[in-house]
Scaffold this motif. Structure first.
Motif, PDB file in Angstrom:
ATOM      1  N   LYS A  12       0.922  -1.240   0.208  1.00 32.24           N
ATOM      2  CA  LYS A  12      -0.251   0.152   0.332  1.00 32.24           C
ATOM      3  C   LYS A  12       0.511   1.381  -0.225  1.00 32.24           C
ATOM      4  CE  LYS A  12      -3.146   2.318   3.583  1.00 32.24           C
ATOM      5  NZ  LYS A  12      -4.204   2.669   4.272  1.00 32.24           N
ATOM      6  N   ALA A  13       1.679   1.262   1.313  1.00 30.10           N
ATOM      7  CA  ALA A  13       2.750   2.166   1.207  1.00 30.10           C
ATOM      8  C   ALA A  13       3.640   2.924  -0.432  1.00 30.10           C
ATOM      9  CB  ALA A  13       3.817   2.077   1.864  1.00 30.10           C
ATOM     10  N   MET A  14       3.629   1.399  -1.309  1.00 32.60           N
ATOM     11  CA  MET A  14       4.743   1.811  -2.405  1.00 32.60           C
ATOM     12  C   MET A  14       3.505   2.215  -3.457  1.00 32.60           C
ATOM     13  SD  MET A  14       6.619  -2.158  -2.015  1.00 32.60           S
ATOM     14  CE  MET A  14       7.121  -2.231  -3.619  1.00 32.60           C
ATOM     15  N   GLY A  15       2.043   2.318  -3.440  1.00 32.75           N
ATOM     16  CA  GLY A  15       1.351   1.904  -3.926  1.00 32.75           C
ATOM     17  C   GLY A  15       1.439   1.414  -5.109  1.00 32.75           C
ATOM     18  N   ILE A  16       1.448   0.498  -5.100  1.00 34.88           N
ATOM     19  CA  ILE A  16       1.381  -1.051  -6.007  1.00 34.88           C
ATOM     20  C   ILE A  16       0.581  -1.779  -6.475  1.00 34.88           C
ATOM     21  CG2 ILE A  16       3.880  -0.228  -7.023  1.00 34.88           C
ATOM     22  CD1 ILE A  16       4.622  -3.257  -5.351  1.00 34.88           C
ATOM     23  N   MET A  17      -0.437  -1.838  -5.234  1.00 32.05           N
ATOM     24  CA  MET A  17      -1.965  -2.672  -5.092  1.00 32.05           C
ATOM     25  C   MET A  17      -2.578  -3.075  -5.906  1.00 32.05           C
ATOM     26  SD  MET A  17      -2.739  -5.332  -2.171  1.00 32.05           S
ATOM     27  CE  MET A  17      -2.468  -4.067  -1.052  1.00 32.05           C
ATOM     28  N   ASP A  18      -2.070  -1.919  -7.149  1.00 26.56           N
ATOM     29  CA  ASP A  18      -3.577  -1.906  -8.090  1.00 26.56           C
ATOM     30  C   ASP A  18      -3.272  -2.554  -9.250  1.00 26.56           C
ATOM     31  OD1 ASP A  18      -1.458   0.123  -8.301  1.00 26.56           O
ATOM     32  OD2 ASP A  18      -2.033   1.582 -10.202  1.00 26.56           O
ATOM     33  N   LYS A  19      -2.017  -2.637  -9.074  1.00 26.74           N
ATOM     34  CA  LYS A  19      -1.003  -3.462 -10.751  1.00 26.74           C
ATOM     35  C   LYS A  19      -1.236  -5.162 -10.047  1.00 26.74           C
ATOM     36  CE  LYS A  19       1.309  -0.211 -11.834  1.00 26.74           C
ATOM     37  NZ  LYS A  19       0.587   1.101 -10.997  1.00 26.74           N
ATOM     38  N   LEU A  20      -2.065  -5.221  -9.110  1.00 30.31           N
ATOM     39  CA  LEU A  20      -2.263  -6.619  -8.657  1.00 30.31           C
ATOM     40  C   LEU A  20      -3.833  -7.396  -9.869  1.00 30.31           C
ATOM     41  CD1 LEU A  20      -1.354  -6.985  -5.124  1.00 30.31           C
ATOM     42  CD2 LEU A  20       0.176  -8.239  -6.831  1.00 30.31           C
ATOM     43  N   MET A  81      -8.075  -2.045   0.590  1.00 37.05           N
ATOM     44  CA  MET A  81      -9.450  -1.291  -0.199  1.00 37.05           C
ATOM     45  C   MET A  81      -8.778   0.570   0.666  1.00 37.05           C
ATOM     46  SD  MET A  81     -13.029  -3.071   1.516  1.00 37.05           S
ATOM     47  CE  MET A  81     -12.774  -4.536   1.458  1.00 37.05           C
ATOM     48  N   THR A  82      -7.704   0.572   0.766  1.00 35.79           N
ATOM     49  CA  THR A  82      -7.368   2.270   1.080  1.00 35.79           C
ATOM     50  C   THR A  82      -5.902   2.118   0.002  1.00 35.79           C
ATOM     51  OG1 THR A  82      -5.831   1.386   2.955  1.00 35.79           O
ATOM     52  CG2 THR A  82      -8.424   2.115   3.436  1.00 35.79           C
ATOM     53  N   SER A  83      -5.875   1.893  -0.688  1.00 28.91           N
ATOM     54  CA  SER A  83      -4.256   1.098  -1.466  1.00 28.91           C
ATOM     55  C   SER A  83      -4.981   2.743  -2.938  1.00 28.91           C
ATOM     56  CB  SER A  83      -4.171   0.369  -1.962  1.00 28.91           C
ATOM     57  OG  SER A  83      -3.135  -0.662  -1.051  1.00 28.91           O
ATOM     58  N   PRO A  84      -3.723   3.647  -3.653  1.00 23.83           N
ATOM     59  CA  PRO A  84      -4.405   4.170  -4.686  1.00 23.83           C
ATOM     60  C   PRO A  84      -5.005   3.720  -5.322  1.00 23.83           C
ATOM     61  CG  PRO A  84      -2.230   4.894  -3.056  1.00 23.83           C
ATOM     62  CD  PRO A  84      -3.048   3.174  -2.853  1.00 23.83           C
ATOM     63  N   ASN A  85      -5.706   4.107  -6.404  1.00 22.10           N
ATOM     64  CA  ASN A  85      -6.753   3.343  -7.058  1.00 22.10           C
ATOM     65  C   ASN A  85      -6.600   2.194  -7.992  1.00 22.10           C
ATOM     66  OD1 ASN A  85      -5.160   6.100  -8.505  1.00 22.10           O
ATOM     67  ND2 ASN A  85      -2.667   5.571  -8.466  1.00 22.10           N
ATOM     68  N   MET A  86      -7.152   1.410  -6.512  1.00 24.31           N
ATOM     69  CA  MET A  86      -8.499   0.539  -6.628  1.00 24.31           C
ATOM     70  C   MET A  86      -9.064   0.275  -7.342  1.00 24.31           C
ATOM     71  SD  MET A  86      -5.778  -1.390  -5.156  1.00 24.31           S
ATOM     72  CE  MET A  86      -6.565  -2.799  -4.861  1.00 24.31           C
ATOM     73  N   PRO A  87      -9.459  -0.770  -7.849  1.00 21.58           N
ATOM     74  CA  PRO A  87     -10.866  -0.513  -8.577  1.00 21.58           C
ATOM     75  C   PRO A  87     -12.153  -0.631  -7.670  1.00 21.58           C
ATOM     76  CG  PRO A  87      -9.457  -3.339  -8.818  1.00 21.58           C
ATOM     77  CD  PRO A  87      -8.618  -1.986  -8.285  1.00 21.58           C
ATOM     78  N   LYS A  88     -12.856  -0.836  -8.531  1.00 22.31           N
ATOM     79  CA  LYS A  88     -14.019  -0.449  -7.611  1.00 22.31           C
ATOM     80  C   LYS A  88     -14.646  -2.243  -7.229  1.00 22.31           C
ATOM     81  CE  LYS A  88     -16.280   3.576  -7.494  1.00 22.31           C
ATOM     82  NZ  LYS A  88     -15.943   4.654  -6.471  1.00 22.31           N
ATOM     83  N   ALA A  89     -14.314  -2.984  -7.527  1.00 25.46           N
ATOM     84  CA  ALA A  89     -14.608  -4.504  -7.473  1.00 25.46           C
ATOM     85  C   ALA A  89     -14.199  -5.018  -6.188  1.00 25.46           C
ATOM     86  CB  ALA A  89     -14.353  -5.543  -8.055  1.00 25.46           C
ATOM     87  N   VAL A  90     -12.829  -4.024  -5.441  1.00 20.72           N
ATOM     88  CA  VAL A  90     -12.527  -4.552  -3.933  1.00 20.72           C
ATOM     89  C   VAL A  90     -13.258  -3.652  -3.577  1.00 20.72           C
ATOM     90  CG1 VAL A  90      -9.813  -5.031  -5.129  1.00 20.72           C
ATOM     91  CG2 VAL A  90     -10.969  -2.774  -4.107  1.00 20.72           C
ATOM     92  N   TYR A  91     -14.720  -3.051  -3.089  1.00 25.26           N
ATOM     93  CA  TYR A  91     -14.501  -2.399  -1.861  1.00 25.26           C
ATOM     94  C   TYR A  91     -16.028  -3.370  -2.155  1.00 25.26           C
ATOM     95  CZ  TYR A  91     -11.607   1.261  -2.791  1.00 25.26           C
ATOM     96  OH  TYR A  91     -10.662   2.387  -3.005  1.00 25.26           O
TER      97      TYR A  91
END
Length: 207
Positions: A12-20, A81-91
């Protein structure tokens, strides 16, 4: 789950969660929900049905292990869920509600009784705890596992305020979060939690 919680915080801190992969992330969240559910309603009070202190201690250790595991699952889910730029599907609404349910239950039934004597009542009889349980509860020395759980719950409360800034939640969920944010101000010896609750209440008021 403890490692997963730590690693998810780093990602999350690295801001790369949305790459998964979104599909895999959603699957992970659904698995995490089952782990949260496992400890969401477990009472950590001493088991009065056991005869010996050793049995009581063993029972309590097993319960605390499951409760702590669920806290790690909550943290992992909320970090995703609180990582940057996550898709709507994770909420996922069910996961969010489960995190809130877990947090509210263990604030009220596990942490507040440990930190504030006013909350130390016997849920079975409605009166004060037995002298044996009271001695265990009234010790100023907190068990390491309780302090660890307290810190994890503080992180969850703080992260929920981040979630409010990101995702639109239902009115029912907002009411649950509001009561969770207000109650700590009526509890003694939980200053760190109160700081997190200020963030949560502020996020609710801006919602």
């Amino acid at each position: 789950l403890s490692e997963l919680g730590s690693e998810s915080a780093k990602i999350k801190a690295m801001g790369i969660m949305d790459k998964l992969s979104t599909d895999k992330t959603v699957k992970v969240l659904n698995i995490l929900e089952k782990n949260i559910q496992d400890g969401s309603k477990l009472s950590t009070l001493l088991n009065h049905n056991n005869d010996t202190e050793d049995e009581e201690r063993l029972w309590r250790d097993l319960i605390m292990e499951r409760v702590t595991k669920s806290a790690d699952a909550c943290l992992t889910a909320i970090n995703i869920m609180t990582s940057p730029n996550m898709p709507k599907a994770v909420y996922i609404e069910d996961v969010i509600e489960r995190v809130i349910q877990y947090t509210k239950f263990h604030l009220q039934n596990t942490l507040y009784p440990q930190y504030d004597p006013v909350y130390r009542v016997d849920p079975h009889g409605g009166g004060v705890l037995s002298s044996k349980a009271k001695r265990a509860k009234c010790s100023t020395h907190k068990q390491r596992v309780i302090v660890m759980l307290y810190n994890k719950v503080c992180d969850i409360v703080s992260s929920l305020s981040e979630l409010l800034d990101i995702q639109l939640l239902t009115d029912t969920t907002i009411l649950q979060i509001s009561s969770m944010g207000i109650t700590p101000f009526f509890v003694e010896n939980v200053s760190e939690l109160q700081l997190c609750a200020i963030k949560l209440v502020t996020a609710v008021s801006n919602f």
